[in-house]
Design an enzyme around this catalytic site. Structure first.
Site, PDB file in Angstrom:
ATOM      1  N   LYS A 114       0.835  -1.213   0.000  1.00 43.84           N
ATOM      2  CA  LYS A 114       0.000   0.000   0.000  1.00 43.84           C
ATOM      3  C   LYS A 114       0.864   1.255   0.000  1.00 43.84           C
ATOM      4  O   LYS A 114       0.522   2.251  -0.634  1.00 43.84           O
ATOM      5  CB  LYS A 114      -0.971   0.017   1.188  1.00 43.84           C
ATOM      6  CG  LYS A 114      -2.122  -0.969   1.022  1.00 43.84           C
ATOM      7  CD  LYS A 114      -3.326  -0.658   1.899  1.00 43.84           C
ATOM      8  CE  LYS A 114      -4.467  -1.616   1.592  1.00 43.84           C
ATOM      9  NZ  LYS A 114      -5.632  -1.452   2.456  1.00 43.84           N
ATOM     10  N   LYS A 196      -5.828 -10.054  -6.241  1.00 44.43           N
ATOM     11  CA  LYS A 196      -7.015 -10.381  -5.447  1.00 44.43           C
ATOM     12  C   LYS A 196      -8.103  -9.338  -5.676  1.00 44.43           C
ATOM     13  O   LYS A 196      -7.796  -8.163  -5.878  1.00 44.43           O
ATOM     14  CB  LYS A 196      -6.648 -10.526  -3.959  1.00 44.43           C
ATOM     15  CG  LYS A 196      -6.777  -9.272  -3.145  1.00 44.43           C
ATOM     16  CD  LYS A 196      -6.691  -9.529  -1.653  1.00 44.43           C
ATOM     17  CE  LYS A 196      -6.776  -8.201  -0.909  1.00 44.43           C
ATOM     18  NZ  LYS A 196      -8.101  -7.771  -0.538  1.00 44.43           N
ATOM     19  N   LYS A 199     -11.521  -3.958  -2.671  1.00 47.99           N
ATOM     20  CA  LYS A 199     -12.423  -2.797  -2.635  1.00 47.99           C
ATOM     21  C   LYS A 199     -11.777  -1.607  -3.315  1.00 47.99           C
ATOM     22  O   LYS A 199     -12.423  -0.837  -4.001  1.00 47.99           O
ATOM     23  CB  LYS A 199     -12.713  -2.419  -1.178  1.00 47.99           C
ATOM     24  CG  LYS A 199     -13.935  -3.097  -0.616  1.00 47.99           C
ATOM     25  CD  LYS A 199     -14.283  -2.470   0.720  1.00 47.99           C
ATOM     26  CE  LYS A 199     -13.927  -3.381   1.854  1.00 47.99           C
ATOM     27  NZ  LYS A 199     -12.960  -2.855   2.799  1.00 47.99           N
TER      28      LYS A 199
HETATM   29  P1  ATP Z   1      -9.087  -2.660   0.528  1.00 45.27           P
HETATM   30  O1  ATP Z   1      -8.921  -2.825  -0.950  1.00 45.27           O
HETATM   31  O2  ATP Z   1      -9.746  -1.363   0.947  1.00 45.27           O
HETATM   32  O3  ATP Z   1      -7.863  -3.031   1.325  1.00 45.27           O
HETATM   33  P2  ATP Z   1     -10.282  -5.253   0.794  1.00 45.27           P
HETATM   34  O4  ATP Z   1     -11.138  -5.589  -0.360  1.00 45.27           O
HETATM   35  O5  ATP Z   1      -8.926  -5.890   0.850  1.00 45.27           O
HETATM   36  O6  ATP Z   1     -10.196  -3.694   0.930  1.00 45.27           O
HETATM   37  P3  ATP Z   1     -10.741  -5.510   3.633  1.00 45.27           P
HETATM   38  O7  ATP Z   1     -11.640  -4.578   4.356  1.00 45.27           O
HETATM   39  O8  ATP Z   1      -9.275  -5.245   3.719  1.00 45.27           O
HETATM   40  O9  ATP Z   1     -11.101  -5.598   2.091  1.00 45.27           O
HETATM   41  O10 ATP Z   1     -11.018  -7.000   4.052  1.00 45.27           O
HETATM   42  C1  ATP Z   1     -12.170  -7.480   4.727  1.00 45.27           C
HETATM   43  C2  ATP Z   1     -12.128  -8.993   4.823  1.00 45.27           C
HETATM   44  O11 ATP Z   1     -12.302  -9.582   3.521  1.00 45.27           O
HETATM   45  C3  ATP Z   1     -10.807  -9.552   5.351  1.00 45.27           C
HETATM   46  O12 ATP Z   1     -11.071 -10.690   6.151  1.00 45.27           O
HETATM   47  C4  ATP Z   1     -10.073  -9.953   4.103  1.00 45.27           C
HETATM   48  O13 ATP Z   1      -9.129 -10.974   4.343  1.00 45.27           O
HETATM   49  C5  ATP Z   1     -11.212 -10.462   3.254  1.00 45.27           C
HETATM   50  N1  ATP Z   1     -10.897 -10.334   1.825  1.00 45.27           N
HETATM   51  C6  ATP Z   1     -10.569  -9.197   1.177  1.00 45.27           C
HETATM   52  N2  ATP Z   1     -10.394  -9.436  -0.136  1.00 45.27           N
HETATM   53  C7  ATP Z   1     -10.610 -10.776  -0.318  1.00 45.27           C
HETATM   54  C8  ATP Z   1     -10.583 -11.643  -1.463  1.00 45.27           C
HETATM   55  N3  ATP Z   1     -10.310 -11.171  -2.668  1.00 45.27           N
HETATM   56  N4  ATP Z   1     -10.865 -12.945  -1.283  1.00 45.27           N
HETATM   57  C9  ATP Z   1     -11.165 -13.432  -0.057  1.00 45.27           C
HETATM   58  N5  ATP Z   1     -11.205 -12.673   1.072  1.00 45.27           N
HETATM   59  C10 ATP Z   1     -10.939 -11.356   0.941  1.00 45.27           C
END
Ligand code: ATP
Ligand code: LTN
Length: 336
Positions: A114, A196, A199
């Site tokens: 990040k 992956k 968000k």
């Molecule tokens: P950001 O992009 O803002 O970091 P994010 O999509 O990674 O957001 P988080 O809020 O960081 O989402 O994660 C929330 C939960 O969802 C965590 O338990 C994380 O491990 C899980 N998670 C996030 N992305 C994935 C994915 N692509 N597949 C499975 N689990 C996920």
């Protein structure tokens, strides 16, 4: 009877949550909630570690709370709350900062990823895993159900708990375990199955399936999903088949079938087009009731606020005494 295990997990209100968040995290929380003591947090303080628009953050925070409920988290069974409503998290984070070596934080892969993407890196981004460790250990959590990407952070929480216990010769903190499901723990982007689903990339059309996407949009994203030039629909570890593998993985995570049964479901398919439409239809039907319930919850702001106030009260009753006792152990004088 064995004591119920304590579970803590959270999601940042940084945008519409997607299928990865659902399959990797929320769905697993819902499935096991009756057998556990659960704390599910909307980690708004974590989201401030990268710049946020205040109005949008306010909206996303309430929206995420409504989505937790819409996905099936039952406030009668689980405690749902907003992290900033419980001041023990920020207060206790300071105390943990003072026993956490800087090198531990500089090693975190999420920080490296990040911070590489930003011109100016905020102190909070580096400190993010310490705040997260506090979230978990101030509730004596045994288990932390998360997606694969958060494993390193939970391991750091273990290290911090153990370091405190060793420094003060105590067993004050429970050492938590990451719980990562076998399927759905790493859903990949539909537009690029080498990254992956995330968000922060979900504004890019075709990358993520957001839980609130309309059926047409879901179908559009699946139809455009990147695959390879083959036709055979089967699971595979080959990097060039990552797109098909991701689609099959989503289907498997939702249906709960084993790999052979999933492949059998697509045995008559005429190619990847059929696979894409089949998975899209399944996802649309899975999200339909969640979306309907979400709308009802967002239409009743007073009820949502009432539930969140109740959750915060329950969370405070557990974490504030823990942080107070931690202060005492560390030699701070508590107010008389
Ligand atoms: P950001 O992009 O803002 O970091 P994010 O999509 O990674 O957001 P988080 O809020 O960081 O989402 O994660 C929330 C939960 O969802 C965590 O338990 C994380 O491990 C899980 N998670 C996030 N992305 C994935 C994915 N692509 N597949 C499975 N689990 C996920
Ligand atoms: N860092 C997590 C969110 C998070 C969390 C937690 C998860 C903050 N505190 C405590 C589990 C337990 C993420 O998903 N990005």
């Amino acid at each position: 009877m064995d004591k119920k295990k304590i579970v803590f997990s959270g999601i940042q209100p940084t945008g519409n949550i997607h299928l990865g968040n659902y399959l990797g995290a929320v769905r697993n929380w819902v499935r096991e909630q009756a057998e556990k003591v659960n704390y599910f947090c909307i980690v708004d303080l974590h989201s401030l570690t990268v710049p946020q628009d205040p109005d949008n953050l306010r909206f996303q925070t309430r929206s995420l709370a409504a989505l937790y409920l819409a996905c099936g988290i039952d406030p009668e069974v689980s405690t749902i709350f907003i992290q900033s409503h419980v001041t023990a998290h920020a207060e206790g984070c300071w105390l943990l900062n003072c026993i956490t070596p800087l090198g531990w934080l500089q090693r975190m892969t999420q920080f490296k990823d990040k911070s590489a993407k930003q011109e100016s890196v905020l102190t909070g981004l580096l400190d993010y895993p310490v705040l997260m460790a506090g979230d978990i250990i101030f509730y004596d959590a045994d288990e932390v159900p998360v997606g694969e990407d958060q494993k390193q952070h939970v391991e750091l929480a273990r290290d911090i708990a153990q370091r405190f216990n060793a420094l003060y010769e105590t067993d004050f903190f429970v050492v938590p375990q990451p719980v990562i499901s076998k399927v759905g723990a790493r859903v990949m982007g539909l537009d690029d199955p080498t990254v992956k689903m995330s968000k922060s990339l979900s504004d890019k059309r075709g990358h993520a399936i957001r839980l609130l996407d309309e059926p047409d949009e879901i179908m559009y994203s699946f139809k455009r999903a990147v695959t390879d030039s083959g036709r055979e629909i089967r699971f595979s570890d080959e990097p060039e088949r990552a797109g098909v593998n991701n689609l099959l993985g989503i289907y498997q995570a939702i249906t709960g079938k084993d790999k052979t049964a999933v492949e059998a479901d697509f045995a008559g398919a005429r190619g990847y087009g059929d696979l894409k439409v089949g998975v899209a239809e399944l996802v649309i039907e899975t999200l339909r009731p969640i979306q309907a319930r979400y709308k009802e919850l967002m239409d009743d702001a007073a009820e949502l606020d009432r539930l969140l106030a109740h959750g915060a009260q329950q969370a405070r009753a557990v974490s504030q005494p823990k942080v107070d006792e931690m202060k005492r152990i560390m030699g701070l004088v508590l107010p008389g």
